[in-house]
Design a protein around this motif. Structure first.
Motif, PDB file in Angstrom:
ATOM      1  N   ARG A  82       1.177  -1.255   0.009  1.00 36.01           N
ATOM      2  CA  ARG A  82      -0.156  -0.036   0.020  1.00 36.01           C
ATOM      3  C   ARG A  82       0.799   1.283  -0.074  1.00 36.01           C
ATOM      4  O   ARG A  82       1.835   1.311   0.947  1.00 36.01           O
ATOM      5  N   GLY A  83       0.472   2.397  -1.045  1.00 35.09           N
ATOM      6  CA  GLY A  83       1.445   3.293  -0.954  1.00 35.09           C
ATOM      7  C   GLY A  83       0.720   4.340  -1.845  1.00 35.09           C
ATOM      8  O   GLY A  83      -0.423   4.299  -2.309  1.00 35.09           O
ATOM      9  N   PHE A  84       1.599   5.348  -2.345  1.00 34.18           N
ATOM     10  CA  PHE A  84       1.114   6.316  -3.180  1.00 34.18           C
ATOM     11  C   PHE A  84       2.090   6.150  -4.471  1.00 34.18           C
ATOM     12  O   PHE A  84       3.143   5.974  -4.497  1.00 34.18           O
ATOM     13  N   ILE A  85       1.355   6.804  -5.568  1.00 33.87           N
ATOM     14  CA  ILE A  85       2.178   6.700  -6.751  1.00 33.87           C
ATOM     15  C   ILE A  85       3.173   7.725  -6.715  1.00 33.87           C
ATOM     16  O   ILE A  85       2.804   9.137  -6.575  1.00 33.87           O
ATOM     17  N   SER A  86       4.456   7.421  -7.125  1.00 29.51           N
ATOM     18  CA  SER A  86       5.548   8.386  -6.916  1.00 29.51           C
ATOM     19  C   SER A  86       6.124   8.546  -8.883  1.00 29.51           C
ATOM     20  O   SER A  86       6.498   9.414  -8.819  1.00 29.51           O
ATOM     21  N   SER A 106       5.306   4.105  -3.761  1.00 34.18           N
ATOM     22  CA  SER A 106       5.991   4.379  -2.643  1.00 34.18           C
ATOM     23  C   SER A 106       5.299   4.488  -1.503  1.00 34.18           C
ATOM     24  O   SER A 106       4.458   5.126  -1.111  1.00 34.18           O
ATOM     25  N   ASP A 107       5.751   3.493  -0.260  1.00 32.11           N
ATOM     26  CA  ASP A 107       5.001   3.349   0.969  1.00 32.11           C
ATOM     27  C   ASP A 107       5.291   4.699   1.713  1.00 32.11           C
ATOM     28  O   ASP A 107       6.498   4.987   1.936  1.00 32.11           O
ATOM     29  N   GLY A 108       4.135   5.206   2.239  1.00 31.44           N
ATOM     30  CA  GLY A 108       4.364   6.479   3.123  1.00 31.44           C
ATOM     31  C   GLY A 108       5.033   7.809   2.493  1.00 31.44           C
ATOM     32  O   GLY A 108       5.858   8.469   3.116  1.00 31.44           O
ATOM     33  N   LYS A 109       4.925   8.038   0.978  1.00 34.13           N
ATOM     34  CA  LYS A 109       5.501   8.878   0.338  1.00 34.13           C
ATOM     35  C   LYS A 109       5.245  10.103   1.004  1.00 34.13           C
ATOM     36  O   LYS A 109       6.338  10.861   1.065  1.00 34.13           O
ATOM     37  N   ASP A 110       4.110  10.759   1.242  1.00 36.55           N
ATOM     38  CA  ASP A 110       3.989  12.066   1.906  1.00 36.55           C
ATOM     39  C   ASP A 110       4.760  12.117   3.078  1.00 36.55           C
ATOM     40  O   ASP A 110       5.090  13.292   3.450  1.00 36.55           O
ATOM     41  N   VAL A 111       4.871  11.028   4.024  1.00 39.84           N
ATOM     42  CA  VAL A 111       5.462  11.168   5.350  1.00 39.84           C
ATOM     43  C   VAL A 111       6.974  11.540   5.081  1.00 39.84           C
ATOM     44  O   VAL A 111       7.274  12.550   5.857  1.00 39.84           O
ATOM     45  N   TYR A 112       7.737  11.086   4.103  1.00 36.82           N
ATOM     46  CA  TYR A 112       9.132  11.355   3.993  1.00 36.82           C
ATOM     47  C   TYR A 112       9.198  12.604   3.334  1.00 36.82           C
ATOM     48  O   TYR A 112      10.341  13.247   3.239  1.00 36.82           O
ATOM     49  N   THR A 113       8.310  13.285   2.756  1.00 44.08           N
ATOM     50  CA  THR A 113       8.596  14.786   2.003  1.00 44.08           C
ATOM     51  C   THR A 113       7.609  15.738   2.629  1.00 44.08           C
ATOM     52  O   THR A 113       8.263  16.853   2.689  1.00 44.08           O
ATOM     53  N   LYS A 114       6.529  15.368   3.641  1.00 45.63           N
ATOM     54  CA  LYS A 114       5.908  16.252   4.231  1.00 45.63           C
ATOM     55  C   LYS A 114       5.594  16.406   5.670  1.00 45.63           C
ATOM     56  O   LYS A 114       5.279  17.357   6.261  1.00 45.63           O
ATOM     57  N   ALA A 115       5.860  15.520   6.260  1.00 43.03           N
ATOM     58  CA  ALA A 115       5.605  15.318   7.757  1.00 43.03           C
ATOM     59  C   ALA A 115       6.883  16.056   8.449  1.00 43.03           C
ATOM     60  O   ALA A 115       7.970  15.348   8.691  1.00 43.03           O
ATOM     61  N   PHE A 116       6.484  17.077   9.208  1.00 43.63           N
ATOM     62  CA  PHE A 116       7.652  17.677  10.043  1.00 43.63           C
ATOM     63  C   PHE A 116       7.068  17.814  11.548  1.00 43.63           C
ATOM     64  O   PHE A 116       6.007  17.738  11.858  1.00 43.63           O
TER      65      PHE A 116
END
Length: 267
Positions: A82-86, A106-116
């Motif tokens: 489960r993930g988001f299209i990269s 990519s699994d957790g794509k937004d987490v690695y780029t947006k979660a601060f």
């Protein structure tokens, strides 16, 4: 290794907050899925042949979670990724009427780029409290969370930056590893033991002979099963290696139109 039937089903379905979900099945694909117990992003790469234009367009227009389900024959397909299209792109063959869609999830794509996280702990704070604040900032559900570790109490701490980077630093000090599996945060201890009750049996009847793949690591090639996942347990019965082990990584690859699906399990 006894190969299972080539009747392998792989389906894709998006999770739509509004509107209809995109469902894709009955397609020919070559694929590779790599999942590890580390903080590196897990990825699924697929080449889908002759995908309907409307389905391709629907995938490019939506930014919803994408789920991959797989199983043999009449088995109920199980969630394997489960993930988001990269990445997504279409390429038409030069000497063929076939065209391929290259899809990377990519699994957790937004987490690695947006979660601060930006939190200044001026008073004493524990490892577990910082971990909770980081996972809250990541906005994901919780999977396997270990309590079998010796945490620290910091007199003060400044947590500023990507939440996953702060989490990785805190976990490393405590002898923990964090990973994102199918949209869930897993935090496991180096002291956690494999669990025999849930261990998947690997032996010469369903697997090839284990091969050394790194320092203190062995890789076992077996048939695909959704039961084998990073941080899970396997029971090995080989001459060269036997006993209970925790899974470090799984690489699933093959095609659903003639090439056997294999899983390379690293312990």
């Amino acid at each position: 290794m006894n190969e299972k039937s080539f009747d392998f089903n792989l389906n894709i379905k998006t999770e739509a907050e509004t509107g209809e979900a995109v469902e894709i099945s009955g397609f020919d694909t070559d694929f590779e899925i790599i999942k590890t117990n580390t903080s590196e992003t897990n990825k699924a790469s697929l080449i889908i042949w002759n995908l309907d234009d409307s389905l391709y367009q629907a995938l490019t227009e939506k930014d919803n979670p994408v789920c991959i389900y797989a199983g043999y024959g009449k088995e109920e397909p199980a969630l394997v990724f489960r993930g988001f299209i990269s990445k997504i792109m279409k390429k038409t063959g030069v000497k063929s009427s076939d065209f391929a869609v290259f899809l990377e999830i990519s699994d957790g794509k937004d987490v690695y780029t947006k979660a601060f996280i930006n939190k200044n702990y001026r008073d004493k704070v524990t490892t577990s409290a910082i971990i909770k604040d980081c996972t809250d900032a990541m906005g994901l559900g919780l999977g396997m969370i270990s309590t079998n570790y010796q945490g620290r109490t910091y007199n003060s701490y400044k947590a500023k930056g990507f939440a996953h980077c702060i989490l990785q630093k805190i976990c490393a000090v405590a002898g923990l590893k964090f990973s994102i599996q199918n949209g869930l945060v897993h935090i496991v201890s180096e002291n956690d033991e494999p669990v025999e009750e849930t261990a998947y049996l690997l032996n010469s009847e369903n697997s090839n002979c284990p091969k050394r793949s790194g320092k203190n690591e062995m890789t076992i090639t077996t048939c695909f099963t959704a039961q084998i996942v990073p941080n899970g347990s396997v029971k090995c019965e080989f001459d060269v290696v036997s006993g209970l082990y925790k899974v470090k990584s799984v690489k699933i690859s093959g095609s659903n139109y003639g090439r056997a699906i294999i899983a390379e399990v690293t312990i």
